[in-house]
Structures are given as structure tokens and as C-alpha cells.
Design a protein around this motif. Structure first.
Motif, PDB file in Angstrom:
ATOM      1  N   THR A  61       8.995   0.977  -2.595  1.00  0.00           N
ATOM      2  CA  THR A  61       7.676   1.296  -3.160  1.00  0.00           C
ATOM      3  C   THR A  61       7.133   0.119  -3.965  1.00  0.00           C
ATOM      4  O   THR A  61       7.830  -0.441  -4.813  1.00  0.00           O
ATOM      5  CB  THR A  61       7.757   2.537  -4.067  1.00  0.00           C
ATOM      6  OG1 THR A  61       8.215   3.649  -3.271  1.00  0.00           O
ATOM      7  CG2 THR A  61       6.398   2.887  -4.660  1.00  0.00           C
ATOM      8  N   HIS A  91       6.009   2.269   0.861  1.00  0.00           N
ATOM      9  CA  HIS A  91       4.944   2.970   0.141  1.00  0.00           C
ATOM     10  C   HIS A  91       4.250   1.997  -0.807  1.00  0.00           C
ATOM     11  O   HIS A  91       4.927   1.253  -1.528  1.00  0.00           O
ATOM     12  CB  HIS A  91       5.518   4.145  -0.661  1.00  0.00           C
ATOM     13  CG  HIS A  91       6.297   5.097   0.182  1.00  0.00           C
ATOM     14  ND1 HIS A  91       5.716   5.867   1.158  1.00  0.00           N
ATOM     15  CD2 HIS A  91       7.634   5.383   0.217  1.00  0.00           C
ATOM     16  CE1 HIS A  91       6.643   6.595   1.757  1.00  0.00           C
ATOM     17  NE2 HIS A  91       7.810   6.309   1.213  1.00  0.00           N
ATOM     18  N   ARG A 137      -4.776   9.172  -0.016  1.00  0.00           N
ATOM     19  CA  ARG A 137      -3.557   8.815   0.724  1.00  0.00           C
ATOM     20  C   ARG A 137      -3.914   8.419   2.155  1.00  0.00           C
ATOM     21  O   ARG A 137      -4.500   9.201   2.896  1.00  0.00           O
ATOM     22  CB  ARG A 137      -2.586  10.001   0.729  1.00  0.00           C
ATOM     23  CG  ARG A 137      -1.341   9.849   1.619  1.00  0.00           C
ATOM     24  CD  ARG A 137      -0.411   8.745   1.168  1.00  0.00           C
ATOM     25  NE  ARG A 137       0.174   8.937  -0.128  1.00  0.00           N
ATOM     26  CZ  ARG A 137       1.325   9.582  -0.357  1.00  0.00           C
ATOM     27  NH1 ARG A 137       2.010  10.096   0.625  1.00  0.00           N
ATOM     28  NH2 ARG A 137       1.784   9.692  -1.589  1.00  0.00           N
ATOM     29  N   GLU A 139      -2.211   6.752   5.797  1.00  0.00           N
ATOM     30  CA  GLU A 139      -0.917   6.629   6.469  1.00  0.00           C
ATOM     31  C   GLU A 139      -1.053   5.757   7.706  1.00  0.00           C
ATOM     32  O   GLU A 139      -2.029   5.877   8.460  1.00  0.00           O
ATOM     33  CB  GLU A 139      -0.386   8.011   6.863  1.00  0.00           C
ATOM     34  CG  GLU A 139      -0.049   8.874   5.665  1.00  0.00           C
ATOM     35  CD  GLU A 139       0.545  10.212   6.057  1.00  0.00           C
ATOM     36  OE1 GLU A 139       0.430  10.592   7.234  1.00  0.00           O
ATOM     37  OE2 GLU A 139       1.116  10.870   5.183  1.00  0.00           O
ATOM     38  N   THR A 146       2.722   4.173   3.851  1.00  0.00           N
ATOM     39  CA  THR A 146       1.662   4.919   3.166  1.00  0.00           C
ATOM     40  C   THR A 146       0.990   4.010   2.142  1.00  0.00           C
ATOM     41  O   THR A 146       1.638   3.159   1.527  1.00  0.00           O
ATOM     42  CB  THR A 146       2.193   6.180   2.439  1.00  0.00           C
ATOM     43  OG1 THR A 146       2.988   5.789   1.310  1.00  0.00           O
ATOM     44  CG2 THR A 146       3.018   7.058   3.375  1.00  0.00           C
ATOM     45  N   THR A 148      -1.429   4.644  -1.124  1.00  0.00           N
ATOM     46  CA  THR A 148      -2.071   5.579  -2.049  1.00  0.00           C
ATOM     47  C   THR A 148      -3.040   4.770  -2.894  1.00  0.00           C
ATOM     48  O   THR A 148      -2.618   3.980  -3.749  1.00  0.00           O
ATOM     49  CB  THR A 148      -1.028   6.294  -2.926  1.00  0.00           C
ATOM     50  OG1 THR A 148      -0.069   6.937  -2.080  1.00  0.00           O
ATOM     51  CG2 THR A 148      -1.688   7.330  -3.823  1.00  0.00           C
ATOM     52  N   SER A 270       4.362  19.197   6.908  1.00  0.00           N
ATOM     53  CA  SER A 270       4.567  18.006   6.077  1.00  0.00           C
ATOM     54  C   SER A 270       6.028  17.574   6.060  1.00  0.00           C
ATOM     55  O   SER A 270       6.330  16.381   6.144  1.00  0.00           O
ATOM     56  CB  SER A 270       4.080  18.260   4.648  1.00  0.00           C
ATOM     57  OG  SER A 270       2.675  18.275   4.600  1.00  0.00           O
ATOM     58  N   ARG A 274       8.223  14.222   8.244  1.00  0.00           N
ATOM     59  CA  ARG A 274       9.091  13.270   7.545  1.00  0.00           C
ATOM     60  C   ARG A 274      10.538  13.369   8.030  1.00  0.00           C
ATOM     61  O   ARG A 274      11.445  12.856   7.388  1.00  0.00           O
ATOM     62  CB  ARG A 274       9.003  13.505   6.035  1.00  0.00           C
ATOM     63  CG  ARG A 274       7.647  13.096   5.455  1.00  0.00           C
ATOM     64  CD  ARG A 274       7.446  13.717   4.078  1.00  0.00           C
ATOM     65  NE  ARG A 274       6.297  13.181   3.379  1.00  0.00           N
ATOM     66  CZ  ARG A 274       5.046  13.626   3.519  1.00  0.00           C
ATOM     67  NH1 ARG A 274       4.781  14.597   4.382  1.00  0.00           N
ATOM     68  NH2 ARG A 274       4.051  13.085   2.830  1.00  0.00           N
ATOM     69  N   ASP A 599       2.062  18.226   1.378  1.00  0.00           N
ATOM     70  CA  ASP A 599       2.388  16.820   1.128  1.00  0.00           C
ATOM     71  C   ASP A 599       2.892  16.585  -0.291  1.00  0.00           C
ATOM     72  O   ASP A 599       3.710  15.691  -0.529  1.00  0.00           O
ATOM     73  CB  ASP A 599       1.175  15.934   1.420  1.00  0.00           C
ATOM     74  CG  ASP A 599       1.091  15.547   2.889  1.00  0.00           C
ATOM     75  OD1 ASP A 599       2.073  15.780   3.620  1.00  0.00           O
ATOM     76  OD2 ASP A 599       0.059  15.006   3.313  1.00  0.00           O
ATOM     77  N   ALA A 603       6.424  14.936  -0.600  1.00  0.00           N
ATOM     78  CA  ALA A 603       6.519  13.641  -1.294  1.00  0.00           C
ATOM     79  C   ALA A 603       7.583  13.705  -2.394  1.00  0.00           C
ATOM     80  O   ALA A 603       8.377  12.768  -2.569  1.00  0.00           O
ATOM     81  CB  ALA A 603       5.167  13.250  -1.881  1.00  0.00           C
ATOM     82  N   GLU A 608       8.650   9.891  -2.438  1.00  0.00           N
ATOM     83  CA  GLU A 608       7.428   9.103  -2.225  1.00  0.00           C
ATOM     84  C   GLU A 608       6.547   9.173  -3.465  1.00  0.00           C
ATOM     85  O   GLU A 608       6.662  10.103  -4.265  1.00  0.00           O
ATOM     86  CB  GLU A 608       6.605   9.689  -1.067  1.00  0.00           C
ATOM     87  CG  GLU A 608       7.229   9.651   0.284  1.00  0.00           C
ATOM     88  CD  GLU A 608       6.378  10.405   1.311  1.00  0.00           C
ATOM     89  OE1 GLU A 608       6.900  10.648   2.400  1.00  0.00           O
ATOM     90  OE2 GLU A 608       5.217  10.748   1.018  1.00  0.00           O
ATOM     91  N   SER A 610       3.479  10.367  -5.470  1.00  0.00           N
ATOM     92  CA  SER A 610       2.777  11.644  -5.327  1.00  0.00           C
ATOM     93  C   SER A 610       1.348  11.412  -4.840  1.00  0.00           C
ATOM     94  O   SER A 610       0.674  10.492  -5.303  1.00  0.00           O
ATOM     95  CB  SER A 610       2.743  12.374  -6.661  1.00  0.00           C
ATOM     96  OG  SER A 610       1.956  13.552  -6.541  1.00  0.00           O
TER      97      SER A 610
END
Length: 623
Positions: A61, A91, A137, A139, A146, A148, A270, A274, A599, A603, A608, A610
Motif C-alpha cells: 500500500t 493499493h 475507489r 480498480e 486499486t 482510492t 465483494s 477477492r 466492499d 476491504a 485494503e 477502506s
């Protein structure tokens, strides 16, 4: 909240004397004159030890301040794609106070994105969201990447983020031009998100910045700069940063979802997207009746509030998530973006409405005021009044959407009515009324509307949840009107006091009733009189075939709503029952909450960032 709302101001496209993209607000250029790609590689990737640091990781991330044109994101995405040893997922959370509108962004990326990034830049521009405050968000690569995007003031947004950050890219305008982006309060809010071993890099290099980073909990030092700059700054999170949640082993990624309506189906999709195995327990199927069978059409329209309150922000996020999540479903299951004309309750409110829209300053293609004539042209029917037009208003067919969500690979639907749950060493046992085990898993989500309250009560888990204990069931019905009685029906959703929907082929749905204290949810003459009266109230002209309709003679659908005080849902993991989650109380907005809450839960379970700001997540937390 009312006094603190600040409208989002789009970035202006301007160039300096050298032809460089320039911000008149900050008096600074957007990227290094030596080349954005070179700077991204030297400063942000190598400065954070990438790509080596993400190798062998399940997820990685990155948090960025100052998205600009997204060139850092594109360079990062390309480096991740090009690395055969990359992390399973990437992410990125990026904050931008003054985002470009989509047409400007697309044109600027066509001009500035170097050839290696051009194809990725096209994907970014295609998904670029409307300029609305809050989190968006996006994707890519089938959800493996992802983005955000936080649109708004970083000082406001950063404390509302929930993520475990491995690397930071600090890329605001120069400290002397935009000092708040480089000072301790913002850096502390970002440092709160640091995972153990987190690193940070930026082209900026001042003693003041290093002191601010130190104060925020980073150990900072100078490193060789890029493109004529002697130095840049790199840093690492001081030991003692909050520990990341351990990654869940693949074989443990099994969840049981109780309930196969809009809440359960949204969560199942969701999680399955994943890579989770999901067992959905469907009480309706046990009785031979699928959830929402015969519910041919419903509307999904955001809410407006002058102070952009929590309900408005949640509904906006929910609409966007539903559109993104469900757009790729098959014909009939995917929402139809037809727009919504939302009529004012009376003519006298027009001035207040105009003031609300002026205060919010949302893009006109997202919402705009319409008078009675414009509203009637949009609907293709004479309407009683004007109001607002939501360009992204959607028509959804629940009886086709839900089966499509439950058909996501990895989801298994089994009949079963759950009476209670019981904790054991491996997680949760899910039991029927006779105490027989239906299934078990480490993660169980109660998404069975009002039934969740009974399961919690029987399981002796309700007492710490006084708000959930007040959940009640409210019956309601909708009526199916032959399109011919409405001159073919409206071309868009028409809402106000009740609603009237475009023809799906089966007719036009009019709704809805709210019956307190009902023992059954039924279709009847009284309910049809109410829904037909509501439809008549939306229509401004005489439609003889409509007026000849006899209440009680028409088909329709009846169901239940689970309603909590404040009419917001209860969604989250129960603090007193780890591994047990609740997603209930969706009231009349099941479509608004379905994909977003799915999601949100997924998440959290997958580590992930949020998709929802902390203050909103706390508001709906079960209590």
C-alpha cells in the motif's frame, strides 16, 4: 458539519512562460522540468526501495499527497506490472485538493504522459470520477490494483483514512507555496497509518521538513536529489509503528453470509471477487422463494443535503460503488443509468433548492436544477413540478441483479434458516432452530435484515448493541402499472413523494407504501391506492388510461425493510464477538448500501485501504 462544508474547486489548466503546466493558486509547476517519469522513478520508487520491497508480499500500500495528473501513480503501476516478483495486489491512496475534470485530465495526460505510460493513462482517464468531495475507489487489472482518490483538503481527509501504508510519496506543491502540506499536523495524521517498516520519500529537502517528519514519528535524512536538485528527503517510520494485521492464509479465506437479499449478495460478490470462498445461507430458498422474486424494478438515486451531511455522503459513495461494481454484469442485471428527476415537494422550495446547489457546487452533469418544463422533457411525461436532475440516477432490477451477484465464481448458495451462532475454537458454528449445525467458518456475516436481531438475541450477543436492539421491520409494496397507461412510461426515474420508474418490459413500477405493525407483507387494494395516488402526484397532466386503473387489480411486489434509529445501517465486526460481522438495517436504501458495504467489509478482511472515511464508518458501526 453545516458550517464546515467547503466546495471542491477544480484545477484550472494554465501554462507558464516555458509552456509547463502551472497552478495559479500555488504559483508552482506540476512536475519536474527534468521529466515526471524520471522524477517518479528516482524520487518516489527508488526513494522507497521499490520494486524490491513489495516482492513476495500479498499486498503493498502506497499513500500519496498531491495526485496532480497521476504520473507518479502511473509510473508506480507500470513498475508493478513489469515486475514478475510483484506483490499480489497494489493499493494506492492519493489526496488531491484541486482535481482536474475528466476532459482536462484526458487531454493533459495525452500531452504529458510519456509513451510507456500512455495505455495506462487512457485507463485512468476512462475511470476518472466526477469532481465530488470524498473518497472514490477505482480498480484496475481485475481489482489487483486499486486507487482510492480523496478529493478535498488533505488536512480534513487524512485523519479520516483507514489504511496500513508501506510507502509514502509526498508530492504537494513546494513547501514555500503550500506550507500546510508539509507541516507536522498533516504528517502526524499520515504517520498514524504507517505499517511496520514503512518508508517515505519526497523531492523536497529542508531542515524544517525533516524536523516535522521527526515530530510525526519518522526518522528522516537527506539523499541525492534528481534533475538538478542536490538533495531529496527519505524517511522511515520509527520503530513502534502500529503492527499490521497478519495476512489471512488462503485456506482460511472462507466466509459464511447469512441472507441472500441485497445485503448478502453485495457482500458475497465483494468477497468472491477477492478470491474468497463464500457460503450464502438463503432462508427464502429453504421455503422455495428466492429473495426479491418478482421485484422487477427499483431506483438508485443519491441524496442531497445543503451541509453535505453523513447520509448524503454515504448515499453518494454507495451510488458510485454500485455503478462501478455492477456495470459489468449481464443485461438486465447491470443498472441502467437513465437519470433521475427528483421533484420538489412544493413550488415554494425552489429558492432553497437553488441555494443548496450553489453551496454544494457539484458538477452540473452530476446534479442540476430543472424547472417543470425541463423535468417533463427529461421524463417524456408531463410532471407536476420541477426539482433536480441526477445524471447518474439508475434503474435497477433486483430480481435479476441478486441472482447475478450470487452467481459470482466462488459463491455457493445453500438453503438454510439460521436461528443462532455459537463461537468455538475454529470460529463460528451456524445453527438452525433445532440446534443442528448448518455450516461453520472463521468469518460469519449476518446480512439477513430484521432476522439478524433475532439471531443475535438467541445467541446472547444483542445486549451490548442497544441501537441494533431497536431494529424493526416495516412492510411495503410497489405496484406494476402497464406502460400503455402511462403513454409508454417515463424515460428516467421520477422521484419525490413516491416514485415512478421506466418500463422494464414488464411495466412501470410505482412505489411505495410504509406499513408499521404489519404481520405480513401483502399486495392489496389499499396499498395500490396509495402507490397510484403517489404516482398521480408526480404527474402533472391527465392520462385517461392511468386514471382508469383500478386499485387491487394490478400485479406488484411486497417485502420488508429492516429499519434502525436514524435510518442508517449497522455494518461492521462486533467488538464482543470477533469474526462475527453485521450488515443490517438497510431500510429503504438496500441498493445504495449493497455494493459499498460489501466492499467495506471485504476491504477490512483483506487489509485494503477502506473505501469509506472513518467518520462515516464509525457512524454505521454496530452499537
Amino acid at each position: 458539519m453545516s458550517s464546515s462544508y467547503v466546495p471542491l474547486i477544480p484545477a484550472a489548466v494554465e501554462f507558464d512562460a516555458q509552456g509547463r503546466l502551472y497552478s495559479p493558486v500555488y504559483g508552482d509547476v506540476y512536475h519536474s522540468p527534468s521529466g515526471a517519469l524520471g522524477q517518479a522513478d528516482h524520487v518516489f520508487l527508488r526513494g522507497n526501495g521499490l520494486p524490491e520491497r513489495w516482492r513476495g508480499r500479498g499486498a503493498f500500500t502506497v499513500c500519496e499527497t498531491g495526485f496532480g495528473l497521476g504520473l507518479n501513480f502511473l509510473a508506480l503501476w507500470r513498475a508493478w506490472r513489469d515486475d514478475p516478483q510483484r506483490s499480489r495486489t497494489l493499493h494506492v491512496v492519493s489526496l488531491e485538493a484541486q482535481p482536474f475534470g475528466r476532459p482536462d485530465l484526458a487531454a493533459l495526460l495525452a500531452r504529458y504522459a510519456p509513451e510507456p505510460l500512455a495505455q495506462l493513462a487512457g485507463q485512468l482517464a476512462a475511470q476518472w470520477p466526477p469532481l465530488l468531495p470524498g473518497l472514490h475507489r477505482l480498480e484496475f487489472d481485475g481489482g489487483a490494483v486499486t486507487l482510492t482518490l480523496g478529493f478535498g483538503d488533505a488536512q480534513v481527509l487524512a485523519p479520516r483514512l483507514s489504511a496500513r501504508v508501506d510507502a509514502y510519496f509526498l508530492d504537494g506543491f513546494a513547501p514555500e507555496r503550500n506550507p500546510q502540506m508539509w507541516q507536522a499536523p498533516l504528517l502526524k495524521a499520515l504517520a498514524r497509518l504507517a505499517a511496520p517498516g514503512a518508508t517515505l520519500a519526497t523531492w523536497a529537502c529542508t531542515g524544517e521538513l525533516r524536523r516535522a517528519l521527526q515530530e510525526a514519528g519518522f526518522e528522516a535524512r537527506r539523499a541525492p536529489g534528481y534533475g538538478g536538485k542536490w538533495h531529496m528527503t527519505v524517511a522511515s517510520a520509527a520503530p513502534g509503528a502500529a503492527a499490521a494485521a497478519p495476512a489471512m492464509a488462503d485456506d482460511a479465506r472462507h466466509a459464511v453470509v447469512v441472507g441472500a437479499g441485497l445485503a448478502g449478495a453485495g457482500i458475497a460478490q465483494s468477497l468472491a471477487l477477492r478470491g474468497w470462498r463464500v457460503t450464502v445461507l438463503d432462508a427464502g430458498l429453504a421455503q422455495g422463494v428466492a429473495a426479491h422474486a418478482g421485484h422487477t424494478a427499483a431506483a438508485l438515486t443519491p441524496v442531497l443535503a445543503r451541509d453535505d451531511n453523513a447520509r448524503a455522503r454515504l448515499s453518494r459513495a454507495g451510488s458510485a460503488r454500485a455503478q462501478a461494481r455492477w456495470a459489468a454484469l449481464g443485461p438486465g442485471a447491470a443498472p441502467t443509468v437513465c437519470g433521475t428527476v427528483q421533484l420538489e415537494r412544493d413550488e415554494g422550495r425552489a429558492a432553497a433548492l437553488a441555494g443548496t446547489l450553489a453551496t454544494l457546487a457539484f458538477p452540473r452533469d452530476w446534479v442540476r436544477e430543472v424547472n417543470r418544463d425541463e423535468a417533463s422533457v427529461l421524463a417524456g411525461l408531463p410532471l407536476a413540478r420541477g426539482g433536480v436532475f441526477f445524471g447518474q440516477g439508475m434503474l435497477v432490477q433486483p430480481d435479476r441483479l441478486i441472482p447475478a451477484l450470487l452467481a459470482t465464481p466462488g459463491v455457493r448458495v445453500v438453503p438454510g434458516k439460521v436461528a443462532q451462532v455459537a463461537a468455538d475454537v475454529a470460529g463460528w458454528r451456524v445453527l438452525d432452530a433445532a440446534g443442528a449445525e448448518l455450516t461453520r467458518a472463521g468469518t460469519v456475516v449476518l446480512a439477513n435484515a430484521f432476522g439478524a436481531r433475532g439471531v443475535l438475541e438467541a445467541s446472547r450477543l444483542l445486549e451490548p448493541l442497544p441501537r441494533v436492539a431497536q431494529m424493526h421491520a416495516l412492510a411495503g409494496e410497489v405496484t406494476l402499472i402497464p406502460a400503455a397507461a402511462l403513454g409508454g412510461g417515463p424515460r428516467c426515474v421520477v422521484g419525490g413523494e413516491g416514485y415512478l420508474l421506466p418500463d422494464t418490459g414488464a411495466g412501470c413500477v410505482a412505489g411505495s407504501t410504509y406499513v408499521h405493525g404489519a404481520t405480513q407483507a401483502d399486495i392489496g387494494a389499499e396499498g395500490q391506492r396509495i402507490t397510484l395516488d403517489k404516482a398521480a402526484g408526480l404527474l402533472g397532466g391527465a392520462l385517461p388510461k392511468f386514471e382508469a386503473l383500478a386499485p387491487g387489480s394490478l400485479p406488484g411486489w411486497a417485502g420488508w425493510r429492516a429499519v434502525l434509529p436514524g435510518r442508517l445501517p449497522a455494518v461492521g465486526e462486533l467488538p464482543h464477538a470477533p469474526g462475527l460481522w453485521l450488515a443490517a438495517g438497510y431500510a429503504s436504501r438496500g441498493l445504495s448500501w449493497s455494493a459499498l458495504m460489501g466492499d467495506l467489509i471485504a476491504a477490512r478482511l483483506c487489509g485494503e485501504p477502506s473505501p469509506l472515511e472513518n467518520d462515516l464508518a464509525q457512524l454505521i458501526f454496530p452499537r
